[in-house]
Design an enzyme around this catalytic site. Structure first.
Site, PDB file in Angstrom:
ATOM      1  N   ARG A   1      54.366  60.682  40.798  1.00 56.76           N
ATOM      2  CA  ARG A   1      54.279  60.073  39.456  1.00 56.76           C
ATOM      3  C   ARG A   1      53.506  61.064  38.591  1.00 56.76           C
ATOM      4  O   ARG A   1      52.519  61.637  39.043  1.00 56.76           O
ATOM      5  CB  ARG A   1      53.558  58.706  39.494  1.00 56.76           C
ATOM      6  CG  ARG A   1      54.449  57.592  40.052  1.00 56.76           C
ATOM      7  CD  ARG A   1      53.850  56.226  39.844  1.00 56.76           C
ATOM      8  NE  ARG A   1      53.994  55.745  38.491  1.00 56.76           N
ATOM      9  CZ  ARG A   1      53.382  54.653  38.026  1.00 56.76           C
ATOM     10  NH1 ARG A   1      52.569  53.956  38.805  1.00 56.76           N
ATOM     11  NH2 ARG A   1      53.570  54.257  36.774  1.00 56.76           N
TER      12      ARG A   1
ATOM     13  N   ASP B   1      44.687  55.981  33.131  1.00 52.20           N
ATOM     14  CA  ASP B   1      45.303  56.861  34.133  1.00 52.20           C
ATOM     15  C   ASP B   1      44.829  58.293  33.994  1.00 52.20           C
ATOM     16  O   ASP B   1      44.942  59.093  34.926  1.00 52.20           O
ATOM     17  CB  ASP B   1      46.825  56.823  34.001  1.00 52.20           C
ATOM     18  CG  ASP B   1      47.346  55.537  34.617  1.00 52.20           C
ATOM     19  OD1 ASP B   1      47.212  54.492  33.976  1.00 52.20           O
ATOM     20  OD2 ASP B   1      47.844  55.595  35.766  1.00 52.20           O
TER      21      ASP B   1
HETATM   22  O1  MRU Z   1      52.157  51.925  35.952  1.00 52.91           O
HETATM   23  P1  MRU Z   1      50.911  51.407  36.623  1.00 52.91           P
HETATM   24  O2  MRU Z   1      51.005  49.971  37.004  1.00 52.91           O
HETATM   25  O3  MRU Z   1      50.498  52.296  37.779  1.00 52.91           O
HETATM   26  O4  MRU Z   1      49.825  51.540  35.500  1.00 52.91           O
HETATM   27  C1  MRU Z   1      48.504  51.206  35.782  1.00 52.91           C
HETATM   28  C2  MRU Z   1      47.614  51.290  34.606  1.00 52.91           C
HETATM   29  O5  MRU Z   1      48.021  51.637  33.524  1.00 52.91           O
HETATM   30  C3  MRU Z   1      46.157  51.009  34.833  1.00 52.91           C
HETATM   31  O6  MRU Z   1      45.574  50.516  33.676  1.00 52.91           O
HETATM   32  C4  MRU Z   1      45.454  52.320  35.223  1.00 52.91           C
HETATM   33  O7  MRU Z   1      46.102  52.946  36.285  1.00 52.91           O
HETATM   34  C5  MRU Z   1      44.045  52.096  35.573  1.00 52.91           C
HETATM   35  S1  MRU Z   1      43.882  51.331  37.143  1.00 52.91           S
HETATM   36  C6  MRU Z   1      42.265  51.026  37.470  1.00 52.91           C
END
Ligand code: MRU
Length: 356
Positions: free
Chosen positions: A88, A240
Site C-alpha cells: 500500500r 497515515d
Molecule cells: O485505509 P485505512 O483503513 O488503512 O485507513 C486508515 C486511516 O486512515 C487511519 O486513520 C490511519 O491509518 C491512522 S490509524 C491509527
C-alpha cells in the site's frame, strides 16, 4: 482491547504462524485468519484484512519474518521487503517497519536470521502498543480540560478507524477516549461512517461498542452541522503520514472535517505514534495518494436476512467512478499533534524538538 469480553491484540505469532483478525468481515463475523507466508501477509495488507498505518507496519514486519522462515536466501528476503513496502503506498509505517527489520538482519549469520526478524517484529508491535497507550495518557489531558469547563459529556468526532483495530492495541485517536472512559469522564463519540469502506461504522463503532463507550454513527456529511450546533467539543483523527511541517495525510474526508472544525472553532487534534512521521518528504504534493478499486464505491457489502455477507451494486453500471483513499490536511488547520512524547504544535520546530 476487548471483543466479547476477551482481550485481544490485532496481530500475534503462534506456532510459526502470524494470526490476525480479518477486518474485512467485521462487524458481522469475527474471524481469526492465519498468515503462513510472506505472500499471505502482502495480500492481507492489500485487501485490507489488516489496515491502519501502525497495524500494516506491524504486519509488514511479521511478513518479512515469514519470508525468512520460508527461504532465508538474501535475494528472496530483499524481493519480499520491496513487495511488502509496495503493498500500500500512503502509510509511511510500511517502509519504516521493513527498513527496521532489514537493518537488524544486515550482516547476520543465516542460522540467526529468523529469530532476529521475529524478535524485531515483536518489538515493533510491543513498542506501538506502548506508544498508543502513552498517546492516550497525553490526549486524556485535553478531554479532561474540556470536561472540567463543561461539566457535561464531552462530544468527540472521529473519522475512519484510528482505533485499536488500526494499531496493535489502544488505537491512536481512540486511546485518549478509552483513557477518559476508564477514568469515568463521560464521553460520547460521533463516528463518521467513512465511505467508501465504512471503517468508521464497521470498525470504530464496533470497537467502541465492545468497550461500552457511547457512540453514534453519522453520515460523512453530518459533522459540519453538528459543529455549527455546538454538538462537537473536539475532533481527534489518526494519520497515515505526517510531514515534519505538520501537514497530515489521513483517510479521505479528513480535510473537510478540519475545515469545518476551523470555521466553527472546534479543536482539531491528530493522534500519532512517531513511526508515522515522514522526515523526508517536504511538500504534501509528493505524498503518494492511494487510489483504490472503484468497486469499493460502486458496490456495498452487508449481511442479508440469513446473516450471509452479500455485495450489491449501488451505482449506475455505466458511471465512471474515482476512489481516492487519502487527503492532506494542512498544518494550519491542526490544533495539536498528540504523540507518545506529548502534545505538540504541528510545525517543524516543535516536532523536531520532541523527536530528533
Ligand atoms: O485505509 P485505512 O483503513 O488503512 O485507513 C486508515 C486511516 O486512515 C487511519 O486513520 C490511519 O491509518 C491512522 S490509524 C491509527
Amino acid at each position: 482491547m476487548k471483543i466479547e469480553g476477551k482481550e485481544y491484540r490485532t496481530i500475534w505469532f503462534e506456532n510459526n504462524i502470524v494470526k490476525i483478525i480479518d477486518q474485512t468481515k467485521l462487524p458481522h463475523q469475527f474471524i481469526i485468519k492465519e498468515l503462513k507466508t510472506v505472500k499471505d501477509a502482502i495480500n492481507a495488507i492489500k485487501v485490507m484484512e489488516v489496515r491502519g498505518a501502525p497495524l500494516i507496519g506491524g504486519t509488514a514486519a511479521y511478513g518479512l519474518a515469514l519470508a525468512v522462515q520460508e527461504n532465508n536466501d538474501p535475494q528472496f528476503i530483499k524481493k519480499s521487503a520491496t513487495e511488502l513496502v509496495q503493498s500500500r503506498p500512503t502509510a509511511i509505517n510500511l517502509k519504516w517497519a521493513v527498513d527496521r527489520v532489514i537493518k537488524k538482519l544486515t550482516g547476520i549469520n543465516s542460522d540467526q536470521l529468523l529469530s532476529i526478524a521475529l524478535n524485531e517484529a515483536k518489538k515493533i508491535c510491543d513498542e506501538d502498543e506502548k506508544f498508543c497507550e502513552n498517546i492516550g495518557i497525553n490526549g486524556l489531558k485535553v478531554i479532561e480540560e474540556i470536561y472540567n469547563k463543561k461539566k457535561d459529556t464531552v462530544n468527540i468526532l472521529t473519522h475512519c478507524n484510528a482505533g485499536w483495530l488500526a494499531t496493535i492495541n489502544w488505537g491512536t485517536a481512540t486511546s485518549p477516549i478509552y483513557h477518559a472512559h476508564k477514568k469515568g469522564i463521560p464521553v460520547h463519540v460521533w463516528v463518521d461512517e467513512t465511505r467508501p469502506r465504512n471503517q468508521g461504522a464497521n470498525l470504530t463503532s464496533y470497537e467502541l461498542n465492545e468497550e461500552e463507550v457511547p457512540n453514534t454513527i453519522i453520515a460523512d456529511n453530518t459533522g459540519g452541522i453538528l459543529m455549527q450546533r455546538g454538538e462537537v467539543d473536539m475532533c481527534i483523527v489518526g494519520t497515515d503520514r505526517t510531514l515534519s511541517n505538520g501537514d497530515v495525510c489521513n483517510k479521505i474526508g479528513t480535510y473537510l472535517k478540519a475545515l469545518a472544525a476551523h470555521d466553527n472553532n472546534v479543536p482539531f487534534y491528530v493522534a500519532l505514534p512517531s513511526s508515522t512521521i515522514d522526515w523526508d518528504i517536504k511538500d504534501a504534493k509528493d505524498i503518494p495518494i492511494e487510489e483504490r478499486n472503484s468497486e469499493e464505491l460502486s458496490h456495498i457489502e452487508g449481511v442479508d436476512e440469513n446473516n450471509q455477507l452479500k455485495k450489491v451494486l449501488i451505482y449506475p453500471n455505466k458511471s465512471k467512478v474515482m476512489n481516492l483513499a487519502f487527503d492532506v490536511t494542512p498544518a494550519k488547520y491542526v490544533t495539536g499533534l498528540i504523540t507518545e512524547r506529548g502534545i505538540t504544535e504541528p510545525s517543524f520546530d516543535s516536532l523536531n524538538k520532541l523527536f530528533k
